[in-house]
Motif scaffolding. Sequence first.
Motif, PDB file in Angstrom:
ATOM      1  N   ARG A 175     -74.129  80.150 -52.942  1.00 15.82           N
ATOM      2  CA  ARG A 175     -73.186  79.045 -52.839  1.00 15.82           C
ATOM      3  C   ARG A 175     -73.551  77.937 -53.821  1.00 15.82           C
ATOM      4  NH1 ARG A 175     -73.818  77.784 -46.611  1.00 15.82           N
ATOM      5  NH2 ARG A 175     -75.930  78.477 -47.148  1.00 15.82           N
ATOM      6  N   ILE A 176     -72.587  77.069 -54.072  1.00 16.91           N
ATOM      7  CA  ILE A 176     -72.774  75.916 -54.941  1.00 16.91           C
ATOM      8  C   ILE A 176     -72.248  74.684 -54.216  1.00 16.91           C
ATOM      9  CG2 ILE A 176     -72.101  74.824 -57.120  1.00 16.91           C
ATOM     10  CD1 ILE A 176     -71.658  77.723 -58.206  1.00 16.91           C
ATOM     11  N   ALA A 177     -73.054  73.652 -54.132  1.00 19.27           N
ATOM     12  CA  ALA A 177     -72.611  72.355 -53.626  1.00 19.27           C
ATOM     13  C   ALA A 177     -72.325  71.443 -54.816  1.00 19.27           C
ATOM     14  CB  ALA A 177     -73.669  71.723 -52.722  1.00 19.27           C
ATOM     15  N   PHE A 178     -71.354  70.552 -54.669  1.00 23.96           N
ATOM     16  CA  PHE A 178     -71.031  69.633 -55.759  1.00 23.96           C
ATOM     17  C   PHE A 178     -70.294  68.420 -55.201  1.00 23.96           C
ATOM     18  CE2 PHE A 178     -67.582  72.690 -55.360  1.00 23.96           C
ATOM     19  CZ  PHE A 178     -66.435  71.918 -55.414  1.00 23.96           C
ATOM     20  N   GLY A 179     -70.213  67.377 -56.017  1.00 22.38           N
ATOM     21  CA  GLY A 179     -69.428  66.203 -55.670  1.00 22.38           C
ATOM     22  C   GLY A 179     -68.016  66.331 -56.206  1.00 22.38           C
ATOM     23  N   ARG A 180     -67.052  65.841 -55.440  1.00 21.83           N
ATOM     24  CA  ARG A 180     -65.660  65.802 -55.898  1.00 21.83           C
ATOM     25  C   ARG A 180     -65.177  64.362 -55.845  1.00 21.83           C
ATOM     26  NH1 ARG A 180     -61.140  70.158 -54.298  1.00 21.83           N
ATOM     27  NH2 ARG A 180     -62.271  71.180 -56.027  1.00 21.83           N
ATOM     28  N   ILE A 181     -64.907  63.789 -57.016  1.00 23.58           N
ATOM     29  CA  ILE A 181     -64.389  62.428 -57.115  1.00 23.58           C
ATOM     30  C   ILE A 181     -62.916  62.457 -56.729  1.00 23.58           C
ATOM     31  CG2 ILE A 181     -63.981  60.470 -58.659  1.00 23.58           C
ATOM     32  CD1 ILE A 181     -66.343  61.592 -60.363  1.00 23.58           C
ATOM     33  N   THR A 182     -62.546  61.627 -55.770  1.00 20.39           N
ATOM     34  CA  THR A 182     -61.181  61.675 -55.235  1.00 20.39           C
ATOM     35  C   THR A 182     -60.370  60.421 -55.509  1.00 20.39           C
ATOM     36  OG1 THR A 182     -61.888  60.852 -53.072  1.00 20.39           O
ATOM     37  CG2 THR A 182     -61.906  63.254 -53.395  1.00 20.39           C
ATOM     38  N   GLY A 183     -60.969  59.373 -56.033  1.00 19.19           N
ATOM     39  CA  GLY A 183     -60.213  58.151 -56.306  1.00 19.19           C
ATOM     40  C   GLY A 183     -61.116  56.947 -56.268  1.00 19.19           C
ATOM     41  N   ASP A 184     -60.499  55.804 -56.141  1.00 18.92           N
ATOM     42  CA  ASP A 184     -61.217  54.529 -56.083  1.00 18.92           C
ATOM     43  C   ASP A 184     -60.842  53.789 -54.819  1.00 18.92           C
ATOM     44  OD1 ASP A 184     -62.693  54.510 -58.611  1.00 18.92           O
ATOM     45  OD2 ASP A 184     -60.721  54.424 -59.557  1.00 18.92           O
ATOM     46  N   GLN A 189     -66.021  53.858 -56.264  1.00 20.01           N
ATOM     47  CA  GLN A 189     -65.515  55.212 -56.460  1.00 20.01           C
ATOM     48  C   GLN A 189     -65.694  56.043 -55.196  1.00 20.01           C
ATOM     49  OE1 GLN A 189     -66.232  57.681 -60.229  1.00 20.01           O
ATOM     50  NE2 GLN A 189     -67.761  58.506 -58.838  1.00 20.01           N
ATOM     51  N   LEU A 190     -64.665  56.808 -54.849  1.00 14.98           N
ATOM     52  CA  LEU A 190     -64.715  57.691 -53.687  1.00 14.98           C
ATOM     53  C   LEU A 190     -65.148  59.081 -54.119  1.00 14.98           C
ATOM     54  CD1 LEU A 190     -61.352  56.643 -52.002  1.00 14.98           C
ATOM     55  CD2 LEU A 190     -63.654  55.995 -51.248  1.00 14.98           C
ATOM     56  N   GLU A 191     -66.103  59.631 -53.398  1.00 17.71           N
ATOM     57  CA  GLU A 191     -66.565  60.977 -53.699  1.00 17.71           C
ATOM     58  C   GLU A 191     -66.837  61.729 -52.407  1.00 17.71           C
ATOM     59  OE1 GLU A 191     -70.270  63.115 -56.058  1.00 17.71           O
ATOM     60  OE2 GLU A 191     -69.411  61.255 -56.847  1.00 17.71           O
ATOM     61  N   ALA A 192     -66.527  63.016 -52.411  1.00  9.85           N
ATOM     62  CA  ALA A 192     -66.802  63.907 -51.297  1.00  9.85           C
ATOM     63  C   ALA A 192     -67.820  64.943 -51.738  1.00  9.85           C
ATOM     64  CB  ALA A 192     -65.523  64.594 -50.834  1.00  9.85           C
ATOM     65  N   ILE A 193     -68.374  65.686 -50.782  1.00  9.68           N
ATOM     66  CA  ILE A 193     -69.213  66.840 -51.098  1.00  9.68           C
ATOM     67  C   ILE A 193     -68.491  68.097 -50.645  1.00  9.68           C
ATOM     68  CG2 ILE A 193     -71.371  68.054 -50.597  1.00  9.68           C
ATOM     69  CD1 ILE A 193     -72.758  65.389 -50.471  1.00  9.68           C
ATOM     70  N   TYR A 194     -68.444  69.065 -51.543  1.00  6.63           N
ATOM     71  CA  TYR A 194     -67.836  70.359 -51.270  1.00  6.63           C
ATOM     72  C   TYR A 194     -68.877  71.452 -51.466  1.00  6.63           C
ATOM     73  CZ  TYR A 194     -62.952  68.822 -50.959  1.00  6.63           C
ATOM     74  OH  TYR A 194     -61.774  68.251 -50.555  1.00  6.63           O
ATOM     75  N   VAL A 195     -68.632  72.598 -50.830  1.00  7.27           N
ATOM     76  CA  VAL A 195     -69.406  73.811 -51.046  1.00  7.27           C
ATOM     77  C   VAL A 195     -68.432  74.937 -51.375  1.00  7.27           C
ATOM     78  CG1 VAL A 195     -70.847  75.573 -49.933  1.00  7.27           C
ATOM     79  CG2 VAL A 195     -71.384  73.154 -49.629  1.00  7.27           C
ATOM     80  N   ILE A 196     -68.813  75.772 -52.323  1.00 12.82           N
ATOM     81  CA  ILE A 196     -67.994  76.914 -52.714  1.00 12.82           C
ATOM     82  C   ILE A 196     -68.911  78.112 -52.937  1.00 12.82           C
ATOM     83  CG2 ILE A 196     -68.106  76.449 -55.208  1.00 12.82           C
ATOM     84  CD1 ILE A 196     -65.098  77.178 -55.347  1.00 12.82           C
ATOM     85  N   ASN A 197     -68.421  79.301 -52.689  1.00  9.67           N
ATOM     86  CA  ASN A 197     -69.195  80.492 -53.018  1.00  9.67           C
ATOM     87  C   ASN A 197     -69.372  80.587 -54.532  1.00  9.67           C
ATOM     88  OD1 ASN A 197     -69.314  81.233 -50.300  1.00  9.67           O
ATOM     89  ND2 ASN A 197     -67.446  82.472 -50.443  1.00  9.67           N
ATOM     90  N   SER A 198     -70.444  81.197 -54.964  1.00  8.87           N
ATOM     91  CA  SER A 198     -70.749  81.248 -56.394  1.00  8.87           C
ATOM     92  C   SER A 198     -69.695  81.978 -57.208  1.00  8.87           C
ATOM     93  CB  SER A 198     -72.117  81.909 -56.609  1.00  8.87           C
ATOM     94  OG  SER A 198     -73.127  81.161 -55.973  1.00  8.87           O
ATOM     95  N   ASP A 199     -68.890  82.832 -56.541  1.00  9.46           N
ATOM     96  CA  ASP A 199     -67.819  83.534 -57.244  1.00  9.46           C
ATOM     97  C   ASP A 199     -66.503  82.763 -57.239  1.00  9.46           C
ATOM     98  OD1 ASP A 199     -66.941  83.785 -54.639  1.00  9.46           O
ATOM     99  OD2 ASP A 199     -66.994  85.973 -54.594  1.00  9.46           O
ATOM    100  N   GLY A 212     -69.275  55.216 -52.976  1.00  4.02           N
ATOM    101  CA  GLY A 212     -70.676  55.189 -53.359  1.00  4.02           C
ATOM    102  C   GLY A 212     -71.428  56.480 -53.164  1.00  4.02           C
ATOM    103  N   LEU A 213     -70.823  57.495 -52.561  1.00  2.00           N
ATOM    104  CA  LEU A 213     -71.516  58.768 -52.389  1.00  2.00           C
ATOM    105  C   LEU A 213     -71.760  59.388 -53.766  1.00  2.00           C
ATOM    106  CD1 LEU A 213     -70.638  61.520 -49.809  1.00  2.00           C
ATOM    107  CD2 LEU A 213     -71.144  62.117 -52.168  1.00  2.00           C
ATOM    108  N   GLU A 214     -72.961  59.958 -53.987  1.00  2.00           N
ATOM    109  CA  GLU A 214     -73.279  60.528 -55.290  1.00  2.00           C
ATOM    110  C   GLU A 214     -74.507  61.428 -55.219  1.00  2.00           C
ATOM    111  OE1 GLU A 214     -73.875  57.095 -57.797  1.00  2.00           O
ATOM    112  OE2 GLU A 214     -75.675  56.478 -56.734  1.00  2.00           O
ATOM    113  N   HIS A 215     -74.670  62.275 -56.229  1.00  2.00           N
ATOM    114  CA  HIS A 215     -75.886  63.021 -56.548  1.00  2.00           C
ATOM    115  C   HIS A 215     -76.343  63.990 -55.450  1.00  2.00           C
ATOM    116  CE1 HIS A 215     -75.860  60.293 -59.848  1.00  2.00           C
ATOM    117  NE2 HIS A 215     -76.246  59.262 -59.146  1.00  2.00           N
TER     118      HIS A 215
END
Length: 318
Positions: A175-184, A189-199, A212-215
Motif C-alpha cells: 500500500r501507499i499512503a499520501f496527502g491529498r490537498i483539497t482546498g484552502d 491549506q486543507l489536506e487529507a490522508i489517503y491510502v491506496i494499493n500499490s497497483d 495544516g495537516l502535512e507530511h
Amino acid sequence: MHIQPALIALLAPVLCFTSALPAVGSQDEVLKGAENGDIAFGRYDPALQGLSLWVAEADGSHQRRLTYDQANFSDWGPEGRLIVFDFTDDTGVHIATIDPDGGHRTTLTSAPGVQEAPKWSPDGNSIVYDGFPFPVDEANFAISIWVIDADSSDPRQVTRNALDVEPVFSPDGTRIAFGRITGDSPDGQLEAIYVINSDGTGLREVVAPRAGLEHPDWSPDGRSITFNIAPENPAAADSGSILAVRPDGSGVRVLQPATSGFKFFKAVWSPDGRRILSGCVEVKASIDRICTISRGGRINIIVAGAQRVNFPSWGPAD
C-alpha cells in the motif's frame, strides 16, 4: 506547503484530537533486528537560495555535504547503501540517487516538470514519488502519485485528477499512503490522508481534510501513519504536534505534542521504531533544527547552526 517554493508563484492560480498514545518507541513498536544508521537532511545554502543534501551520524556528528545543487526530500534505501533525493534544475524538479559518501550520483527522472518527494519500496526495487509535467495546464492541474523501478525504468501512474503529494510505501510494500490537498480555508491549506494499493486500486480516505495537516509517514511496524499539523498554523490547538492514525482510519491521536520549547514538522521514524527524527522549530530562537524524540518524549537537538535545516530522513545500518 508541499509544493516547492520556486513553484508557488507558478501554481498560485490553481492552488483536535488529544487522546494519548503510549510513549514514542513503546515496546510493541520496536522492530526486532532493525538497526539505525546515519541520517540525511537539507541545510540552507545562501548561494543556492535553497537547501543542499547533507548526511551525518545518528547523533548529528560527522556532518558532510553530498550535493552542491538544490535538494530537498530524501530517503534511504532499505540496506542503507543508497539515498534517493529530489533536486532542482532549469527544467524542474527531478529524482536521483547517490551513495552516502557522495559518489555514484545517478539521475532517475528528467522529464520537464516536477518529480519530487521520493520514497523507496521496502524491497528496494521501486521508488514512489509525486509529480506533474511542464507546461502546466492550469485548467486541469493535478499532482499525481507515480512509481518507478529503481533502475529508472517503467514509470507508472497510481493516482489521477487530484493534488496528491508525499507518498510513502507501507512496510510490506502493498500500500501507499499520501496527502491529498483539497482546498484552502481561513486557517490554511486543507489536506487529507489517503491510502491506496500499490497497483492503484482500493483508494480510500484515512484522515479527513483539515487545515495544516502535512507530511505523512508510515511506522516501521505498519500499525500507524504519522503526520504533523503545520507549526505556522496557530489556529489549531495541536499546531506543531505529531499525530498518528491506524491505517484503517481509526484511533487518531497525538503522538508527540508541541511543547513550550519546540514545534515539530516532517517527522519520520527510525528504522527500529524506537525514535522519531523530526524537524523542530526552537520557539525561543525561532529557528528550525533537527531533533530526535525518544521514549517518554525526550527531545534532543542533533543538527543546529546558523542556517536553517529541513527534510530529515533516517537510514538503516548498512
